[in-house]
Design a protein around this motif. Structure first.
Motif, PDB file in Angstrom:
ATOM      1  N   ALA A 150     -14.880   2.479   4.104  1.00 38.00           N
ATOM      2  CA  ALA A 150     -13.922   3.535   3.781  1.00 38.00           C
ATOM      3  C   ALA A 150     -12.681   2.942   3.123  1.00 38.00           C
ATOM      4  O   ALA A 150     -12.153   3.506   2.149  1.00 38.00           O
ATOM      5  CB  ALA A 150     -13.535   4.294   5.052  1.00 38.00           C
ATOM      6  N   TYR A 151     -12.207   1.817   3.624  1.00 36.25           N
ATOM      7  CA  TYR A 151     -11.037   1.166   3.023  1.00 36.25           C
ATOM      8  C   TYR A 151     -11.327   0.773   1.591  1.00 36.25           C
ATOM      9  O   TYR A 151     -10.526   1.029   0.681  1.00 36.25           O
ATOM     10  CB  TYR A 151     -10.659  -0.065   3.850  1.00 36.25           C
ATOM     11  N   GLU A 152     -12.466   0.165   1.369  1.00 37.84           N
ATOM     12  CA  GLU A 152     -12.803  -0.295   0.016  1.00 37.84           C
ATOM     13  C   GLU A 152     -12.952   0.874  -0.938  1.00 37.84           C
ATOM     14  O   GLU A 152     -12.544   0.795  -2.115  1.00 37.84           O
ATOM     15  CB  GLU A 152     -14.071  -1.134   0.062  1.00 37.84           C
ATOM     16  N   ALA A 153     -13.485   2.001  -0.432  1.00 39.14           N
ATOM     17  CA  ALA A 153     -13.607   3.189  -1.289  1.00 39.14           C
ATOM     18  C   ALA A 153     -12.239   3.762  -1.622  1.00 39.14           C
ATOM     19  O   ALA A 153     -11.976   4.148  -2.774  1.00 39.14           O
ATOM     20  CB  ALA A 153     -14.472   4.238  -0.586  1.00 39.14           C
ATOM     21  N   LEU A 196       0.826  -1.207   0.000  1.00 32.27           N
ATOM     22  CA  LEU A 196       0.000   0.000   0.000  1.00 32.27           C
ATOM     23  C   LEU A 196       0.863   1.262   0.000  1.00 32.27           C
ATOM     24  O   LEU A 196       0.554   2.236  -0.686  1.00 32.27           O
ATOM     25  CB  LEU A 196      -0.922   0.007   1.224  1.00 32.27           C
ATOM     26  N   ARG A 197       1.944   1.235   0.774  1.00 32.98           N
ATOM     27  CA  ARG A 197       2.808   2.413   0.856  1.00 32.98           C
ATOM     28  C   ARG A 197       3.399   2.767  -0.495  1.00 32.98           C
ATOM     29  O   ARG A 197       3.448   3.943  -0.884  1.00 32.98           O
ATOM     30  CB  ARG A 197       3.938   2.167   1.867  1.00 32.98           C
ATOM     31  N   ARG A 198       3.865   1.766  -1.219  1.00 33.93           N
ATOM     32  CA  ARG A 198       4.487   2.022  -2.516  1.00 33.93           C
ATOM     33  C   ARG A 198       3.517   2.601  -3.527  1.00 33.93           C
ATOM     34  O   ARG A 198       3.935   3.219  -4.507  1.00 33.93           O
ATOM     35  CB  ARG A 198       5.092   0.728  -3.047  1.00 33.93           C
ATOM     36  N   ARG A 199       2.246   2.417  -3.294  1.00 33.22           N
ATOM     37  CA  ARG A 199       1.227   2.962  -4.193  1.00 33.22           C
ATOM     38  C   ARG A 199       0.623   4.263  -3.670  1.00 33.22           C
ATOM     39  O   ARG A 199      -0.376   4.747  -4.199  1.00 33.22           O
ATOM     40  CB  ARG A 199       0.137   1.906  -4.420  1.00 33.22           C
ATOM     41  N   GLY A 200       1.220   4.816  -2.620  1.00 34.25           N
ATOM     42  CA  GLY A 200       0.773   6.089  -2.081  1.00 34.25           C
ATOM     43  C   GLY A 200      -0.582   6.036  -1.417  1.00 34.25           C
ATOM     44  O   GLY A 200      -1.307   7.037  -1.391  1.00 34.25           O
ATOM     45  N   LEU A 201      -0.924   4.887  -0.814  1.00 35.49           N
ATOM     46  CA  LEU A 201      -2.254   4.694  -0.246  1.00 35.49           C
ATOM     47  C   LEU A 201      -2.273   4.785   1.281  1.00 35.49           C
ATOM     48  O   LEU A 201      -3.309   4.504   1.893  1.00 35.49           O
ATOM     49  CB  LEU A 201      -2.820   3.339  -0.694  1.00 35.49           C
ATOM     50  N   LEU A 202      -1.148   5.164   1.883  1.00 38.29           N
ATOM     51  CA  LEU A 202      -1.097   5.293   3.341  1.00 38.29           C
ATOM     52  C   LEU A 202      -0.911   6.752   3.736  1.00 38.29           C
ATOM     53  O   LEU A 202      -0.151   7.484   3.091  1.00 38.29           O
ATOM     54  CB  LEU A 202       0.045   4.460   3.923  1.00 38.29           C
ATOM     55  N   ALA A 239      -1.660  -5.402   8.612  1.00 43.92           N
ATOM     56  CA  ALA A 239      -2.740  -4.836   9.427  1.00 43.92           C
ATOM     57  C   ALA A 239      -4.079  -5.218   8.837  1.00 43.92           C
ATOM     58  O   ALA A 239      -4.194  -5.546   7.652  1.00 43.92           O
ATOM     59  CB  ALA A 239      -2.613  -3.312   9.495  1.00 43.92           C
ATOM     60  N   ARG A 240      -5.110  -5.149   9.671  1.00 38.69           N
ATOM     61  CA  ARG A 240      -6.471  -5.344   9.186  1.00 38.69           C
ATOM     62  C   ARG A 240      -6.862  -4.147   8.319  1.00 38.69           C
ATOM     63  O   ARG A 240      -6.415  -3.016   8.537  1.00 38.69           O
ATOM     64  CB  ARG A 240      -7.441  -5.476  10.361  1.00 38.69           C
ATOM     65  N   ARG A 241      -7.735  -4.396   7.373  1.00 42.19           N
ATOM     66  CA  ARG A 241      -8.162  -3.342   6.448  1.00 42.19           C
ATOM     67  C   ARG A 241      -8.824  -2.188   7.187  1.00 42.19           C
ATOM     68  O   ARG A 241      -8.617  -1.023   6.875  1.00 42.19           O
ATOM     69  CB  ARG A 241      -9.107  -3.936   5.401  1.00 42.19           C
ATOM     70  N   GLU A 242      -9.641  -2.519   8.183  1.00 46.65           N
ATOM     71  CA  GLU A 242     -10.324  -1.482   8.955  1.00 46.65           C
ATOM     72  C   GLU A 242      -9.337  -0.614   9.727  1.00 46.65           C
ATOM     73  O   GLU A 242      -9.533   0.588   9.886  1.00 46.65           O
ATOM     74  CB  GLU A 242     -11.327  -2.117   9.927  1.00 46.65           C
ATOM     75  N   VAL A 243      -8.261  -1.231  10.215  1.00 50.77           N
ATOM     76  CA  VAL A 243      -7.243  -0.486  10.953  1.00 50.77           C
ATOM     77  C   VAL A 243      -6.484   0.453  10.020  1.00 50.77           C
ATOM     78  O   VAL A 243      -6.158   1.587  10.380  1.00 50.77           O
ATOM     79  CB  VAL A 243      -6.291  -1.464  11.676  1.00 50.77           C
ATOM     80  N   VAL A 244      -6.210  -0.007   8.799  1.00 54.60           N
ATOM     81  CA  VAL A 244      -5.581   0.871   7.806  1.00 54.60           C
ATOM     82  C   VAL A 244      -6.458   2.092   7.556  1.00 54.60           C
ATOM     83  O   VAL A 244      -5.975   3.233   7.525  1.00 54.60           O
ATOM     84  CB  VAL A 244      -5.317   0.109   6.493  1.00 54.60           C
ATOM     85  N   ALA A 245      -7.755   1.870   7.380  1.00 57.72           N
ATOM     86  CA  ALA A 245      -8.674   2.989   7.137  1.00 57.72           C
ATOM     87  C   ALA A 245      -8.717   3.935   8.335  1.00 57.72           C
ATOM     88  O   ALA A 245      -8.755   5.162   8.171  1.00 57.72           O
ATOM     89  CB  ALA A 245     -10.072   2.457   6.835  1.00 57.72           C
ATOM     90  N   LEU A 246      -8.711   3.380   9.548  1.00 57.78           N
ATOM     91  CA  LEU A 246      -8.692   4.214  10.753  1.00 57.78           C
ATOM     92  C   LEU A 246      -7.445   5.089  10.794  1.00 57.78           C
ATOM     93  O   LEU A 246      -7.525   6.307  11.025  1.00 57.78           O
ATOM     94  CB  LEU A 246      -8.740   3.326  12.002  1.00 57.78           C
ATOM     95  N   LEU A 247      -6.275   4.492  10.574  1.00 58.85           N
ATOM     96  CA  LEU A 247      -5.027   5.247  10.637  1.00 58.85           C
ATOM     97  C   LEU A 247      -4.948   6.281   9.525  1.00 58.85           C
ATOM     98  O   LEU A 247      -4.428   7.387   9.730  1.00 58.85           O
ATOM     99  CB  LEU A 247      -3.842   4.287  10.580  1.00 58.85           C
TER     100      LEU A 247
END
Length: 323
Positions: free
Chosen positions: A316-319, A158-164, A203-211
């Motif tokens: 939110a993660y899926e969006a 995810l980081r390499r794709r600028g998604l974090l 990490a869980r997908r929901e946790v990624v979206a939270l962070l």
């Protein structure tokens, strides 16, 4: 650190906007907000724990062991505290026995976030909220389970794709890597938080979206030049949790980290940017809204996602990922 663009520099940070739960969010039938007729009152629990800590601090001497045990026996049976502990897998009696054992074994050391007995009691009791929320969740028992679980996503991908919208560092895996880390800390001691880094970059997908959500809010509330949100710990295996305990860390069991729903975020490092209080306010606003459980552990703060927020964050993660 963010590099400022050529737009006019903001001279003062914008005050953080108080977080409010999205309209229409459903609450769990088990009462996961701070106050609910269907479950324990978490505000009352946190207040009762705070009062207990004052008394534990007054009985810190080695000669007060028996008095501390009597105090714990009495206070844990108070309705505000017992209501939460009864709703954990261990129940009130199991939680009491575990806490007394933790206190008997406690030895202060530089690695532990529990600087004294009162801090140990606070971390243990507040972390029981995580365990109550996620009592039906499965533990990641081994390192291999964490590495191969389909419930977790790879942060590096995810980081390499600028998604974090947050940062982290990994633990060095080789002697050379550890040497490079040590040299970098000597040359640039304050460039990054002083943390061992993530053993598992998953990490869980929901946790990624939270962070990501917290990271965006933090960036909007701070001046240009303030580093983004920094995460120091995510999911852990129970195997690794016991490793940390042997090294002297205040790694509680059971733990929200071993269920994949808890995170540690850096706090002390942001004092040099004047942003620590801003981040603290953001996290505590979300706790008041019933979305998080927050534990002040000094350099880093422990946060755990409430089950009531998972549906919104999964969407939110899926969006964000275009799923």
């Amino acid at each position: 650190m963010r590099v400022p663009n050529r737009s006019p520099r903001r001279q003062q940070p914008r005050p953080p906007v108080p977080y409010t739960a999205p309209a229409g969010r459903r609450m769990s039938v088990r009462g996961l907000a701070n106050s609910s007729p269907d479950g324990p009152d978490l505000d009352a629990y946190r207040e009762a724990v705070g009062e207990l800590l004052v008394e534990v601090g007054a009985l810190a001497a080695a000669s007060s062991t028996k008095a501390r045990q009597v105090l714990i026996d009495q206070r844990l049976r108070e309705p505000a505290i017992a209501a939460v502990l009864d709703d954990t897998p261990q129940g009130l009696i199991g939680a009491r026995e575990t806490l007394l054992l933790e206190m008997a074994r406690y030895q202060p050391n530089a690695r532990s976030s529990a600087g004294d007995l009162a801090a140990l009691v606070r971390i243990y009791l507040l972390s029981r909220i995580d365990v109550m929320w996620w009592r039906d969740a499965s533990t990641f028992v081994t390192d291999a389970e964490v590495h191969h679980s389909t419930q977790l996503v790879d942060l590096e991908w995810l980081r390499r794709r600028g998604l974090l919208r947050f940062r982290y560092t990994e633990q060095p895996r080789t002697v050379l890597g550890r040497g490079v880390r040590a040299v970098r800390r000597r040359v640039l001691p304050d460039a990054t938080p002083r943390t061992a880094g993530l053993l598992f970059r998953r990490a869980r997908r929901e946790v990624v979206a939270l962070l990501n959500d917290i990271g965006r809010e933090f960036t909007a509330a701070t001046t240009v030049g303030t580093p983004p949100l920094w995460v120091t710990s995510l999911v852990r295996s129970a195997e690794h949790q016991y490793r940390l305990r042997r090294l002297g860390y205040a790694a509680m069991v059971p733990s929200g980290h071993c269920l994949g729903w808890a995170v540690d975020v850096e706090m002390s490092w942001y004092e040099r940017f004047g942003a620590r209080d801003t981040l603290a306010g953001i996290l505590l606003d979300r706790q008041r809204a019933g979305e998080l459980n927050v534990i002040d552990e000094g350099q880093a703060w422990h946060i755990c996602l409430a089950p009531s927020a998972t549906r919104r964050l999964r969407r939110a993660y899926e969006a964000e990922m275009g799923i």
